[in-house]
Design an enzyme around this catalytic site. Structure first.
Site, PDB file in Angstrom:
ATOM      1  N   ARG A 104      45.384  81.807  25.541  1.00  7.05           N
ATOM      2  CA  ARG A 104      46.203  80.735  24.986  1.00  7.05           C
ATOM      3  C   ARG A 104      46.216  79.583  25.972  1.00  7.05           C
ATOM      4  NH1 ARG A 104      51.986  82.423  22.736  1.00  7.05           N
ATOM      5  NH2 ARG A 104      52.293  83.151  24.852  1.00  7.05           N
ATOM      6  N   THR A 108      48.927  73.736  24.948  1.00  8.52           N
ATOM      7  CA  THR A 108      48.989  73.655  23.487  1.00  8.52           C
ATOM      8  C   THR A 108      49.374  74.986  22.851  1.00  8.52           C
ATOM      9  OG1 THR A 108      46.695  74.322  23.222  1.00  8.52           O
ATOM     10  CG2 THR A 108      47.093  71.967  23.522  1.00  8.52           C
ATOM     11  N   ASP A 200      55.268  89.581  29.061  1.00  8.97           N
ATOM     12  CA  ASP A 200      53.840  89.272  28.981  1.00  8.97           C
ATOM     13  C   ASP A 200      53.055  90.583  28.991  1.00  8.97           C
ATOM     14  OD1 ASP A 200      51.083  88.726  29.827  1.00  8.97           O
ATOM     15  OD2 ASP A 200      51.783  86.667  30.048  1.00  8.97           O
ATOM     16  N   ASP A 203      50.122  90.882  31.611  1.00 15.76           N
ATOM     17  CA  ASP A 203      50.611  91.010  32.993  1.00 15.76           C
ATOM     18  C   ASP A 203      51.226  92.383  33.235  1.00 15.76           C
ATOM     19  OD1 ASP A 203      49.774  88.535  33.807  1.00 15.76           O
ATOM     20  OD2 ASP A 203      51.701  87.552  33.479  1.00 15.76           O
TER      21      ASP A 203
END
Ligand code: PRP
Ligand code: URA
Length: 209
Positions: A104, A108, A200, A203
């Site tokens: 990603r 944006t 996340d 992660d």
């Protein structure tokens, strides 16, 4: 229109609670994601077509059934989708594995494709795109477009956690696709994270934070 299936099996829900817990460390998080992925695929594949066959038992010939057609293809979205692959292969060792690399853009939040390699004959296979998180839906929609462009017919999407925004995006861009999640959460925050979510996924799987 493709359907949205929330897989409510108690084992899936139980393990998802520990996956969400911020105190769950990398090793346990990884193991739990694999276990839930296996259980989810078990549920998703309950309608796979079967064909009649015969096997010789030590006693007699038995009329039995085996899965018809080519083996399944699972397509993890890199990176976090990789954390789901081993669990699925524990259940379906013959499954083929494709890979789609998307990240990603932090500004944006739009997905950018950097890699795609799929098994041969995807048109003849049941294809399941896997990614733990369905947030804005941009990554999942792009991954589904990528597999369709390479021949996949009616791929399925399997995510651990989704939100209504992401589900809507996928449904708008891919109205034919069935979506399977273990939970539909409340909303996205300003950073594109699912609330309450699990943080996340990449992660937490790879210990990169
Ligand atoms: C995460 C996740 C999805 C994507 C979901 O990946 O694994 O691929 O975000 O977000 P979206 O629905 O808004 O597109 P990320 O881009 O963080 O990359 P990573 O897997 O390498 O950590
Ligand atoms: N990607 C993640 O890893 N987590 C989220 O909550 C949203 C996108």
């Amino acid at each position: 229109m493709g359907q949205v299936h929330v897989l409510n099996h108690p084992m899936i829900q139980h393990k998802l609670s520990y996956i969400r817990d911020k105190n769950t460390g990398t090793k346990e998080f990884r193991a739990l994601v694999q276990e839930v992925s296996m259980l989810m695929v078990y549920e998703i594949t309950r309608d796979l077509p079967l064909m009649e066959t015969e096997v010789e038992t030590p006693v007699a010939v038995a009329k039995t059934k085996v899965i018809a057609g080519k083996t399944l293809a699972i397509v993890p979205v890199l990176r976090a989708g990789l954390g789901m692959v081993e669990g699925i292969l524990n259940l379906i060792p013959a499954a083929k594995v494709g890979h789609i690399g998307l990240y990603r853009d932090p500004e944006t939040l739009k997905p950018v494709e950097y890699y795609c390699k799929l098994p041969p004959n995807v048109a003849d296979r049941e294809v399941i795109v896997v990614d733990p998180m369905l947030a804005t839906g941009g990554s999942a929609a792009a991954a589904l477009t990528a597999v369709k462009e390479r021949g996949a017919r009616e791929p399925k999407l399997m995510c651990l956690v989704g939100v209504p925004e992401g589900i809507r995006t996928v449904q708008q861009e891919h109205p034919d696709v069935d979506i399977y999640v273990a939970a539909i959460d409340d909303h996205l925050n300003d950073h594109g994270y699912i609330v309450p979510g699990l943080g996340d996924a990449g992660d937490r799987l790879f210990g990169t934070k």
